[in-house]
Design an enzyme around this catalytic site. Sequence first.
Site, PDB file in Angstrom:
ATOM      1  N   THR A 128     -28.770  -1.360  -8.282  1.00 38.69           N
ATOM      2  CA  THR A 128     -28.933  -1.663  -9.698  1.00 38.69           C
ATOM      3  C   THR A 128     -29.532  -3.055  -9.903  1.00 38.69           C
ATOM      4  O   THR A 128     -29.387  -3.930  -9.040  1.00 38.69           O
ATOM      5  CB  THR A 128     -27.544  -1.592 -10.383  1.00 38.69           C
ATOM      6  OG1 THR A 128     -27.624  -2.169 -11.676  1.00 38.69           O
ATOM      7  CG2 THR A 128     -26.492  -2.357  -9.599  1.00 38.69           C
ATOM      8  N   ASP A 129     -30.151  -3.243 -11.058  1.00 36.40           N
ATOM      9  CA  ASP A 129     -30.655  -4.584 -11.398  1.00 36.40           C
ATOM     10  C   ASP A 129     -29.512  -5.552 -11.711  1.00 36.40           C
ATOM     11  O   ASP A 129     -29.716  -6.762 -11.767  1.00 36.40           O
ATOM     12  CB  ASP A 129     -31.630  -4.511 -12.589  1.00 36.40           C
ATOM     13  CG  ASP A 129     -31.027  -3.906 -13.853  1.00 36.40           C
ATOM     14  OD1 ASP A 129     -29.853  -3.470 -13.827  1.00 36.40           O
ATOM     15  OD2 ASP A 129     -31.739  -3.873 -14.885  1.00 36.40           O
ATOM     16  N   TYR A 154     -18.229  -4.555 -10.740  1.00 37.31           N
ATOM     17  CA  TYR A 154     -19.176  -3.493 -10.387  1.00 37.31           C
ATOM     18  C   TYR A 154     -20.406  -4.079  -9.700  1.00 37.31           C
ATOM     19  O   TYR A 154     -20.763  -3.690  -8.584  1.00 37.31           O
ATOM     20  CB  TYR A 154     -19.593  -2.701 -11.644  1.00 37.31           C
ATOM     21  CG  TYR A 154     -20.855  -1.879 -11.443  1.00 37.31           C
ATOM     22  CD1 TYR A 154     -20.875  -0.804 -10.553  1.00 37.31           C
ATOM     23  CD2 TYR A 154     -22.039  -2.183 -12.126  1.00 37.31           C
ATOM     24  CE1 TYR A 154     -22.033  -0.052 -10.350  1.00 37.31           C
ATOM     25  CE2 TYR A 154     -23.196  -1.439 -11.931  1.00 37.31           C
ATOM     26  CZ  TYR A 154     -23.185  -0.374 -11.047  1.00 37.31           C
ATOM     27  OH  TYR A 154     -24.334   0.349 -10.834  1.00 37.31           O
ATOM     28  N   LYS A 158     -21.903  -3.755  -5.826  1.00 34.35           N
ATOM     29  CA  LYS A 158     -23.248  -3.241  -5.510  1.00 34.35           C
ATOM     30  C   LYS A 158     -24.045  -4.296  -4.739  1.00 34.35           C
ATOM     31  O   LYS A 158     -24.809  -3.965  -3.833  1.00 34.35           O
ATOM     32  CB  LYS A 158     -23.989  -2.845  -6.786  1.00 34.35           C
ATOM     33  CG  LYS A 158     -23.423  -1.642  -7.525  1.00 34.35           C
ATOM     34  CD  LYS A 158     -23.476  -0.344  -6.736  1.00 34.35           C
ATOM     35  CE  LYS A 158     -24.880   0.192  -6.532  1.00 34.35           C
ATOM     36  NZ  LYS A 158     -24.858   1.531  -5.877  1.00 34.35           N
TER      37      LYS A 158
HETATM   38  P1  NAD Z   1     -22.169   8.527 -11.560  1.00 33.11           P
HETATM   39  O1  NAD Z   1     -20.915   7.745 -11.783  1.00 33.11           O
HETATM   40  O2  NAD Z   1     -22.643   9.472 -12.606  1.00 33.11           O
HETATM   41  O3  NAD Z   1     -22.040   9.368 -10.214  1.00 33.11           O
HETATM   42  C1  NAD Z   1     -21.460   8.858  -9.057  1.00 33.11           C
HETATM   43  C2  NAD Z   1     -21.189  10.036  -8.116  1.00 33.11           C
HETATM   44  O4  NAD Z   1     -20.659   9.507  -6.890  1.00 33.11           O
HETATM   45  C3  NAD Z   1     -20.160  11.033  -8.664  1.00 33.11           C
HETATM   46  O5  NAD Z   1     -20.611  12.352  -8.441  1.00 33.11           O
HETATM   47  C4  NAD Z   1     -18.914  10.755  -7.826  1.00 33.11           C
HETATM   48  O6  NAD Z   1     -18.078  11.877  -7.651  1.00 33.11           O
HETATM   49  C5  NAD Z   1     -19.537  10.285  -6.511  1.00 33.11           C
HETATM   50  N1  NAD Z   1     -18.620   9.446  -5.727  1.00 33.11           N
HETATM   51  C6  NAD Z   1     -17.921   8.364  -6.167  1.00 33.11           C
HETATM   52  N2  NAD Z   1     -17.179   7.867  -5.152  1.00 33.11           N
HETATM   53  C7  NAD Z   1     -17.451   8.628  -4.061  1.00 33.11           C
HETATM   54  C8  NAD Z   1     -17.009   8.600  -2.714  1.00 33.11           C
HETATM   55  N3  NAD Z   1     -16.132   7.670  -2.289  1.00 33.11           N
HETATM   56  N4  NAD Z   1     -17.492   9.520  -1.856  1.00 33.11           N
HETATM   57  C9  NAD Z   1     -18.378  10.465  -2.280  1.00 33.11           C
HETATM   58  N5  NAD Z   1     -18.809  10.548  -3.542  1.00 33.11           N
HETATM   59  C10 NAD Z   1     -18.347   9.642  -4.419  1.00 33.11           C
HETATM   60  O7  NAD Z   1     -23.272   7.434 -11.236  1.00 33.11           O
HETATM   61  P2  NAD Z   1     -24.838   7.430 -11.553  1.00 33.11           P
HETATM   62  O8  NAD Z   1     -25.059   6.839 -12.897  1.00 33.11           O
HETATM   63  O9  NAD Z   1     -25.423   8.734 -11.194  1.00 33.11           O
HETATM   64  O10 NAD Z   1     -25.320   6.338 -10.498  1.00 33.11           O
HETATM   65  C11 NAD Z   1     -25.708   6.712  -9.175  1.00 33.11           C
HETATM   66  C12 NAD Z   1     -26.113   5.466  -8.419  1.00 33.11           C
HETATM   67  O11 NAD Z   1     -27.165   4.806  -9.102  1.00 33.11           O
HETATM   68  C13 NAD Z   1     -24.998   4.444  -8.264  1.00 33.11           C
HETATM   69  O12 NAD Z   1     -25.077   3.902  -6.979  1.00 33.11           O
HETATM   70  C14 NAD Z   1     -25.309   3.394  -9.312  1.00 33.11           C
HETATM   71  O13 NAD Z   1     -24.832   2.130  -8.912  1.00 33.11           O
HETATM   72  C15 NAD Z   1     -26.829   3.442  -9.321  1.00 33.11           C
HETATM   73  N6  NAD Z   1     -27.497   3.025 -10.563  1.00 33.11           N
HETATM   74  C16 NAD Z   1     -27.123   3.602 -11.752  1.00 33.11           C
HETATM   75  C17 NAD Z   1     -27.793   3.237 -12.923  1.00 33.11           C
HETATM   76  C18 NAD Z   1     -27.439   3.876 -14.241  1.00 33.11           C
HETATM   77  O14 NAD Z   1     -27.990   3.455 -15.273  1.00 33.11           O
HETATM   78  N7  NAD Z   1     -26.602   4.901 -14.280  1.00 33.11           N
HETATM   79  C19 NAD Z   1     -28.827   2.291 -12.868  1.00 33.11           C
HETATM   80  C20 NAD Z   1     -29.179   1.742 -11.623  1.00 33.11           C
HETATM   81  C21 NAD Z   1     -28.508   2.125 -10.482  1.00 33.11           C
END
Ligand code: NAD
Length: 339
Positions: A128-129, A154, A158
Site C-alpha cells: 500500500t501507499d 496497519y 505493511k
Molecule cells: P481484504 O481485507 O478484502 O482481504 C484480505 C483477504 O486476506 C481476506 O480474504 C482474508 O480472509 C485473507 N486473510 C487474512 N489473513 C489471512 C491469513 N493469515 N492467511 C490467509 N488469508 C488471510 O483486503 P483487500 O482490500 O483485498 O487488500 C488485499 C491486499 O491489498 C492487502 O495486502 C492490502 O494491504 C493491499 N492493498 C489494499 C488496498 C485497498 O484499497 N483495499 C490498497 C493498496 C493495497
Amino acid sequence: MQYKNILVTGGAGFIGSNFIRFMLGKYSEIKIVNLDALTYAGNLENLKDLEENVNYKFVHGDICDEKLVNETIRNNPIDLIVNFAAESHVDRSVIDSSSFIQTNVVGIRVLLDAALENGKIRFHHISTDEVFGHLKADEQPFDELTPYNPRSPYSASKAASDHLARAYFYTHKLPITISNCSNNYGPYQFPEKLIPLVTTNLAENKKVPIYGTGENIRDWIHVDDHNRGVEMIIEKGIIGETYCLGGDTEKTNLEIIEKILEIMGKKKDQIEYIEDRKGHDLRYAIDFSKAKSELGWEPQIAFEKGLKETIEWYKNNPDWWQKIKSGEYQEYYKKQYGE
Ligand code: NAD
Ligand code: TYD
C-alpha cells in the site's frame, strides 16, 4: 503468461478475488490455487462464479501455517506466489493490532521462506501507499524513492512486510517484486471501507459517517486498473524492484461522499460528521511515472465512470452485502469450514 501455477494468498478478499477472476478470464493456460483463511473479510461468494472452473482451486488455511503453505506449494506445483493476504482495515488496527502483526509480518515470513525453500519461487507482494506516511496539501506525491514513514499499526505492519520481502531479495536472491498502490474501489469490497460503506448505507437509507472534517484526501484507483498493473509487474517488472500504482484521482472524503449522494439521488443531510480517526493520515497521492515508463502501465478507468458502475454493482447485488452486514455469511462459512 510465463507462470503456469499461481498461488494467490488472500484471494477470497476484495482485490484478490478480482485478481483471480481477471487472470482466469484472460489466460486459459494457467491454474490458480487460492489460499485464504476466510477471516471476517474473506468471502467465497466473491468467487462463486469460479467454483466449477477446472483451473481454480480453493485451499482453506492460514499463511502462517508453515506445513500447509509448503504442502500447497509442492502439491500444485507453484511457480509464482502473489501475496494479497493481509489484515487491511486501518480502523481495526487502531483497536487491536495483534492480527495485523500476525498475518502481515509473521505470515509473509512464512511465505518468503517457503518460496525460498521450494526453489526460489517468483514472489509478488501486494502493498500500500500508506507505508510512506502522509502528505501535506502542497507536498509532492509518493514515489518509489519516498522514505518509509508509516503512521498506523496497519501501515507499519505493511511496511515491515515490504522490508522483509526486499531483505529476502538482497540476502537470498529471492526473485521478488512489490507494488505499493493507492486506495482501491470496485465490486466485492468489504462494506467497512469508505465507498462501499457509504453506498450500502445510502441504499438502506441510513446516515453516512464522515470522520473529522472530511478534508482528508485519498487517491482512488479502480481495482481492475490495480490488478492490470500487478499482472504487468509479474510479466515485465524488474526483479527486486518496487512499483507505485495510483489512480491519478485525488479527492477529499467529502468530495467522494457528495459524488455518491449525487449519483444515488440522495440529499446532503444524510451526512453525519463523527469523531476523527486517531492519527488520521491527511493525504495520499502517487507518482506512477516509473510504472508508466518501464511497464507502459497507467490507470485506464475514469473515476466518474468507475464509480457509477461500482455503485450500480452494489445496487444490483444487495444479497452480497446485506448478508455481510448482518453477519449471516460468517455463520455460514463457520458451518462449512469450521472455526
Ligand atoms: P481484504 O481485507 O478484502 O482481504 C484480505 C483477504 O486476506 C481476506 O480474504 C482474508 O480472509 C485473507 N486473510 C487474512 N489473513 C489471512 C491469513 N493469515 N492467511 C490467509 N488469508 C488471510 O483486503 P483487500 O482490500 O483485498 O487488500 C488485499 C491486499 O491489498 C492487502 O495486502 C492490502 O494491504 C493491499 N492493498 C489494499 C488496498 C485497498 O484499497 N483495499 C490498497 C493498496 C493495497
Ligand atoms: P478507508 O476506506 O478505511 O481507507 P484508508 O483508511 O485505508 O484510506 O477510508 C478512506 C478515508 O475515508 C479515510 O480518510 C477515512 C475516511 N472514512 C470516513 O470518513 N468515514 C468512514 O465511515 C470510513 C470507513 C472512512
